[in-house]
Design a protein around this motif. Structure first.
Motif, PDB file in Angstrom:
ATOM      1  N   ARG A   1       1.912   8.018  -7.061  1.00 37.69           N
ATOM      2  CA  ARG A   1       1.253   9.201  -7.623  1.00 37.69           C
ATOM      3  C   ARG A   1       1.103  10.246  -6.537  1.00 37.69           C
ATOM      4  O   ARG A   1       1.046   9.926  -5.361  1.00 37.69           O
ATOM      5  N   LYS A   2       0.991  11.490  -6.967  1.00 31.63           N
ATOM      6  CA  LYS A   2       0.686  12.549  -6.010  1.00 31.63           C
ATOM      7  C   LYS A   2      -0.752  12.369  -5.556  1.00 31.63           C
ATOM      8  O   LYS A   2      -1.523  11.623  -6.149  1.00 31.63           O
ATOM      9  N   GLY A   3      -1.138  13.026  -4.497  1.00 26.03           N
ATOM     10  CA  GLY A   3      -2.521  12.951  -4.067  1.00 26.03           C
ATOM     11  C   GLY A   3      -2.659  12.431  -2.651  1.00 26.03           C
ATOM     12  O   GLY A   3      -3.713  12.540  -2.046  1.00 26.03           O
ATOM     13  N   VAL A   4      -1.560  11.858  -2.123  1.00 27.73           N
ATOM     14  CA  VAL A   4      -1.590  11.423  -0.726  1.00 27.73           C
ATOM     15  C   VAL A   4      -0.451  12.144  -0.021  1.00 27.73           C
ATOM     16  O   VAL A   4       0.677  12.164  -0.508  1.00 27.73           O
ATOM     17  N   SER A   5      -0.755  12.746   1.125  1.00 23.73           N
ATOM     18  CA  SER A   5       0.256  13.567   1.791  1.00 23.73           C
ATOM     19  C   SER A   5       1.379  12.696   2.353  1.00 23.73           C
ATOM     20  O   SER A   5       1.193  11.507   2.618  1.00 23.73           O
TER      21      SER A   5
ATOM     22  N   ILE B   1       3.982   1.541  -1.059  1.00 19.91           N
ATOM     23  CA  ILE B   1       4.668   1.675  -2.354  1.00 19.91           C
ATOM     24  C   ILE B   1       3.726   2.239  -3.421  1.00 19.91           C
ATOM     25  O   ILE B   1       4.082   3.147  -4.169  1.00 19.91           O
ATOM     26  N   HIS B   2       2.486   1.741  -3.463  1.00 16.21           N
ATOM     27  CA  HIS B   2       1.562   2.201  -4.500  1.00 16.21           C
ATOM     28  C   HIS B   2       1.057   3.619  -4.249  1.00 16.21           C
ATOM     29  O   HIS B   2       0.868   4.384  -5.188  1.00 16.21           O
ATOM     30  N   VAL B   3       0.858   3.947  -2.981  1.00 21.75           N
ATOM     31  CA  VAL B   3       0.411   5.297  -2.639  1.00 21.75           C
ATOM     32  C   VAL B   3       1.455   6.333  -3.063  1.00 21.75           C
ATOM     33  O   VAL B   3       1.141   7.418  -3.513  1.00 21.75           O
ATOM     34  N   ARG B   4       2.737   5.959  -2.976  1.00 23.12           N
ATOM     35  CA  ARG B   4       3.810   6.890  -3.292  1.00 23.12           C
ATOM     36  C   ARG B   4       4.049   7.034  -4.800  1.00 23.12           C
ATOM     37  O   ARG B   4       4.839   7.872  -5.211  1.00 23.12           O
TER      38      ARG B   4
ATOM     39  N   ILE C   1       0.850  -1.197   0.000  1.00 26.30           N
ATOM     40  CA  ILE C   1       0.000   0.000   0.000  1.00 26.30           C
ATOM     41  C   ILE C   1       0.887   1.250   0.000  1.00 26.30           C
ATOM     42  O   ILE C   1       0.685   2.166  -0.794  1.00 26.30           O
TER      43      ILE C   1
END
Lengths: 261, 423
Positions: free
Chosen positions: A221-225, A216-219, A214
């Motif tokens: 793209r932009k959009g998660v602080s 790795i995938h969140v990082r 989670i």
């Protein structure tokens, strides 16, 4: 080598690691801190090696024996990140965390004997557990970074460097978690007839792995602080702890073959 | 956070829609679970699983080629769909890790009748909630791989393909193949040939292979001595039980403050009893056990006690040395170091193989693997019966291909690391 010597070897290691960590703050040259940390590691590894020889089996069977490797790998990871990113404080924190695990081992020693049940007598045993302990140490270090980030967030000037370090360590840690898990699956096929049985240890290993995926995938793209990403790192490490020792206390694990003796 | 003026459900979808969809999928599985109960794996055996698998991939390919402009198909291959799906999958795996699990063939009467039972949580991996979210995750994984094939291949993509295709094969192969795994238990007595085995429901199955057991051997670790509480049977001290591993005659040790001297040792002994004590005499025949003669003394004790300690066998009782009314020195059953079966295996095609099977060293013959599982526990080292497990998993090559790709992919991840971000 007997466990009675642990206190001497580990104390000497902790002293050497501490000197290394303190000197790192006093100088910008890396040679002296590196030498002290490496000597501490050699002393500590000599003890592990001595136990290995006298027990006539790899010291990886009991909970305390896995903590032994964990205390060894933490300064290894601290040293690598220090060499790579020059973060001095990480060397101190990894030494501190290693010391905590050494103190647990001194205060709550295991029973060490030569007995190794037939299921564990396999060439897969050592790589499986050592790779996991190394990944746990990396992910422990990256958790320290996440906590540091969350506490100091407002005062940090260069968050990019910290995020880059976190990304790198999570990638390496997850790579080793993947290898540990898959070697375990191949071994399980050889020993128990199936590569995956949803044994509680396997289930929590899968949960740990998914949780780091989670991050790795969140990082990607932009959009998660950054803050949320760091919280994912901490949650993942909590799940990892349940996998390592917490599951011994869960109702699901009463029949597990993975509960340490 | 990049704020847009998009309202929810307006394309392109983001994380918010992702969570609604993933939770919605899990919820539909959950409702199906409540109405019809767990999936019966038998219904999913070959060829049903193969047909389902081909249809699944067929639908992915059709949508990929003919609905590529669809905003939903594009969204399904994005992190905005991936992250919510694996967050929901993670939550279900955590429940699976907390709630005790029952085997797939457990009788419905054994499973507790409560909310967890109704939700299918006691057999999570065959529950519709788990199945729905797993195939949803697999679909996203499939679309993600297909989308990447549109790009011109560069060497940097190798890590992506190894990890994603590897995971798809291992996960998909494991899910589809689970219904086709056969696990059979076979008991063979020394000197005889057996071709019948029991499945998980204790049905007897005749196999195309037969096993002849020539010899069965057990190696044990040396005997141990420990002090036990006679009332509770627990080893002392209770919080950290200690024991002494026998190393030879004329040695001494200290357990719980008592000096224990090893006076003599009989590796093959019979345990006899007279009106007062039990004692050991040499005995060289089947059923012989270990016996150690010890002397226990301490400052508090008036006189030292001397006696034979043994863990007995299927023929002889165990023997302890009483220190006082509450405690005694005892010998626990020895830990097994190794057990192995010397066998000859025959197939109906006329092949024959001679091998030694032991734990961690199975024998592969045709599509079967034969594992050393157990032996006659009541006879211990005199067991003349060896218990084997025979396993057949026709989907294994697909899963292993996936595992090997993932292993290579994790090396790639370790060496190359994350993509450098442009700051």
């Amino acid at each position: 080598m007997s466990w009675d010597y642990f206190i001497y070897f580990s104390s000497l290691s902790v002293i050497l690691w501490t000197i290394g960590a303190v000197v790192a703050f006093r100088t910008n040259k890396r040679l002296v801190p590196t030498l002290f940390t490496v000597s501490g590691l050699i002393v500590f590894f000599l003890f592990i090696l001595g136990m290995w020889i006298s027990l006539e089996r790899p010291p990886l069977r009991t909970m305390g024996e896995t903590r032994l490797w964990y205390s060894f790998f933490l300064p290894v990871v601290g040293l690598i990140t220090y060499e790579r990113w020059r973060y001095k404080w990480l060397l101190s924190f990894s030494t501190l965390l290693a010391t905590v695990f050494i103190v647990i081992n001194i205060a709550k020693p295991d029973i060490h004997n030569k007995v190794l049940m037939p299921a564990l007598q396999s060439p897969w045993f050592s790589p499986h557990v050592i790779i996991y302990m190394f990944s746990y140490a990396i992910l422990g270090a990256v958790t320290l970074i996440a906590i540091y980030y969350l506490i100091k967030e407002k005062k940090l000037t260069d968050t990019n460097k910290l995020m880059e370090m976190t990304d790198n360590l999570v990638y390496v840690g997850t790579a080793f978690v993947t290898m540990g898990m898959l070697l375990g699956a191949i071994w399980a096929k050889e020993a128990w007839g199936h590569y995956w049985s949803w044994d509680p240890k396997e289930t929590w290993a899968a949960a740990t792995w998914i949780s780091y995926l989670i991050y790795i995938h969140v990082r990607l793209r932009k959009g998660v602080s950054n803050r949320t990403a760091m919280i994912v790192v901490i949650i993942s490490f909590v799940i990892l702890q349940i996998c390592w020792w917490g599951l011994n206390y869960l109702p699901s694990a009463q029949r597990s073959i993975h509960v340490y003796s | 956070m990049n704020k847009t003026n998009r309202t929810i459900w307006e394309h392109p979808w983001g994380y918010e829609e992702g969570f609604y969809v993933a939770i919605g999928i899990a919820l539909s599985g959950f409702l199906l679970q409540i109405s019809i109960g767990n999936l019966q794996l038998v219904a999913f055996q070959y060829p049903v699983n193969l047909i389902f698998g081909l249809l699944f991939i067929g639908v992915l390919l059709l949508l990929h080629f003919f609905a590529k402009k669809s905003a939903i198909v594009r969204w399904l291959s994005s992190v905005h769909a991936t992250v919510p799906a694996i967050v929901v999958l993670l939550s279900i795996v955590i429940i699976l890790g907390i709630v005790p699990q029952f085997v797939a063939h457990a009788s419905p009467h054994d499973i507790p009748h409560n909310l967890s039972g109704l939700f299918g949580w006691y057999q999570m991996t065959t529950s519709w909630t788990f199945i729905f979210i797993s195939y949803f995750t697999l679909a996203i994984l499939g679309f993600t791989i297909l989308k990447r094939t549109r790009r011109k291949f560069t060497w940097q993509d190798i890590g992506f393909y190894l990890n994603h295709v590897g995971l798809f094969l291992a996960f998909f192969g494991g899910m589809l193949g689970s219904a086709d795994v056969s696990r059979l238990r076979m008991n063979v007595t020394e000197g005889s040939v057996e071709w019948r085995a029991a499945d998980e429901r204790e049905n007897i199955v005749e196999l195309p292979i037969a096993i002849q057991l020539d010899t069965f051997m057990i190696e044990e670790y040396p005997p141990k001595l420990m002090i036990v509480d006679l009332e509770t049977g627990k080893v002392l001290p209770e919080n950290r039980p200690v024991s002494y591993v026998f190393e030879g005659e004329n040695k001494s040790t200290k357990l719980m403050g008592y000096n224990i001297d090893i006076l003599s040792y009989l590796p093959n002994a019979a345990i006899m009893q007279d009106s007062l004590n039990s004692f050991a005499v040499p005995y060289h025949s089947e059923g012989a056990t270990h016996a150690i003669k010890i002397r226990v003394s301490s400052e508090e004790m008036k006189d030292p006690v001397v006696g034979w300690v043994s863990n007995g066998s299927f023929m002889f009782p165990y023997s302890v040395v009483y220190i006082d009314k509450e405690t005694a020195v005892a010998m626990p059953v020895q830990e097994v170091k190794k057990y192995s079966s010397h066998v000859q295996v025959f197939t109906d095609k006329g092949d024959a193989k001679e091998a030694v099977i032991e734990v961690n060293k199975p024998l592969t013959i045709d599509s079967w693997r034969i594992y050393q599982l157990s032996y006659d526990q009541s006879r211990g080292k005199y067991s003349r019966t060896s218990v084997f497990e025979l396993v057949r998993d026709p989907w294994l090559p697909i899963v292993y291909a996936g595992i090997i790709m993932l292993l290579a992919g994790s090396f790639y991840l370790f060496i190359v690391g994350p993509k450098k971000k442009k700051s």
